[in-house]
Design a protein around this motif. Structure first.
Motif, PDB file in Angstrom:
ATOM      1  N   ASP A  93      54.760  44.696  61.464  1.00 17.66           N
ATOM      2  CA  ASP A  93      53.481  45.378  61.615  1.00 17.66           C
ATOM      3  C   ASP A  93      52.539  44.461  62.389  1.00 17.66           C
ATOM      4  O   ASP A  93      52.519  43.243  62.168  1.00 17.66           O
ATOM      5  N   ASP A 101      54.503  48.368  70.407  1.00 15.75           N
ATOM      6  CA  ASP A 101      54.439  49.800  70.141  1.00 15.75           C
ATOM      7  C   ASP A 101      53.034  50.157  69.688  1.00 15.75           C
ATOM      8  O   ASP A 101      52.629  49.849  68.560  1.00 15.75           O
ATOM      9  N   LYS A 113      51.700  53.236  69.255  1.00 19.30           N
ATOM     10  CA  LYS A 113      51.674  54.356  68.310  1.00 19.30           C
ATOM     11  C   LYS A 113      51.983  53.898  66.884  1.00 19.30           C
ATOM     12  O   LYS A 113      51.282  54.257  65.946  1.00 19.30           O
ATOM     13  N   GLU A 114      53.020  53.091  66.725  1.00 24.54           N
ATOM     14  CA  GLU A 114      53.424  52.618  65.397  1.00 24.54           C
ATOM     15  C   GLU A 114      52.727  51.314  65.005  1.00 24.54           C
ATOM     16  O   GLU A 114      52.918  50.824  63.893  1.00 24.54           O
ATOM     17  N   LEU A 153      53.253  48.127  66.133  1.00 19.80           N
ATOM     18  CA  LEU A 153      54.277  47.127  65.857  1.00 19.80           C
ATOM     19  C   LEU A 153      54.226  45.995  66.879  1.00 19.80           C
ATOM     20  O   LEU A 153      53.927  46.219  68.051  1.00 19.80           O
ATOM     21  N   HIS A 186      59.977  45.048  59.710  1.00 21.11           N
ATOM     22  CA  HIS A 186      60.702  46.319  59.809  1.00 21.11           C
ATOM     23  C   HIS A 186      62.181  46.117  60.106  1.00 21.11           C
ATOM     24  O   HIS A 186      63.020  46.835  59.580  1.00 21.11           O
TER      25      HIS A 186
END
Length: 170
Positions: A17, A46, A48-49, A51, A79
């Motif tokens: 994260d 990322d 959107k996520e 990450l 993750h």
């Protein structure tokens, strides 16, 4: 076959994260247990996520590497983890900026060497050149070593970035 007691260099990719304190926790895991980090790169990958990907190059016996991966897996914001050294073919690159101070023939020689290494001159002054060189760590080391006899050298390296080859992702 990999010996369990031999020291090996491993490149580990960790998807985490992108939040405050995650990098400190990962680095703290290494320092708290006396593990060495040879190279560390991190960037948001990322939007959107939300990450980030951390690429760590470390050394140790197979037992130590397995411990590192297991302890990383226990961190809440992690993750996925990939040991790019063991998980099949991967591509590793490093970028460096190399400043060489010099004039005359040494300057011309630096430009010739840069051409051989496919390094780009990204800054030029009357007394110095700054080159950008990209490749595996051995290529970067060799370029720096060849520049040193040509004048005062200053180096800034990015650290290793790496991806699995093929369609697999972490």
């Amino acid at each position: 076959m990999i010996e369990k007691t031999e020291i090996h260099r491993h490149t580990i990719a960790v998807l985490v994260d992108n939040e405050f304190g995650v990098l400190a926790r990962v680095v703290g895991l290494f320092s708290g247990r006396g593990y060495n980090i040879e190279s560390l790169t991190v960037a948001k990958v990322d939007e959107k996520e939300n990450l980030s990907r951390i690429t760590i190059v470390t050394t140790g016996t197979m037992m130590v590497i397995e411990q590192i991966k297991a302890q990383l897996n226990r961190l809440v914001p992690v993750h996925s983890i990939a040991d790019l050294t063991l998980d099949g073919p991967s591509v590793e690159r490093e970028m460096a900026l190399v400043k060489v101070e010099g004039t005359g023939e040494k300057r011309v020689e630096a430009l010739r060497m840069a051409d051989i290494f496919r390094a780009s001159a990204v800054d030029v002054t009357e007394s110095s050149l700054v080159f950008e060189v990209t490749g595996d760590r051995e290529k970067v080391k060799a370029f720096v070593a060849l520049m040193e006899p040509l004048g005062e050298v200053e180096v800034c390296r990015t650290g290793i970035v790496a991806l699995k080859r093929g369609h697999e992702t972490i």
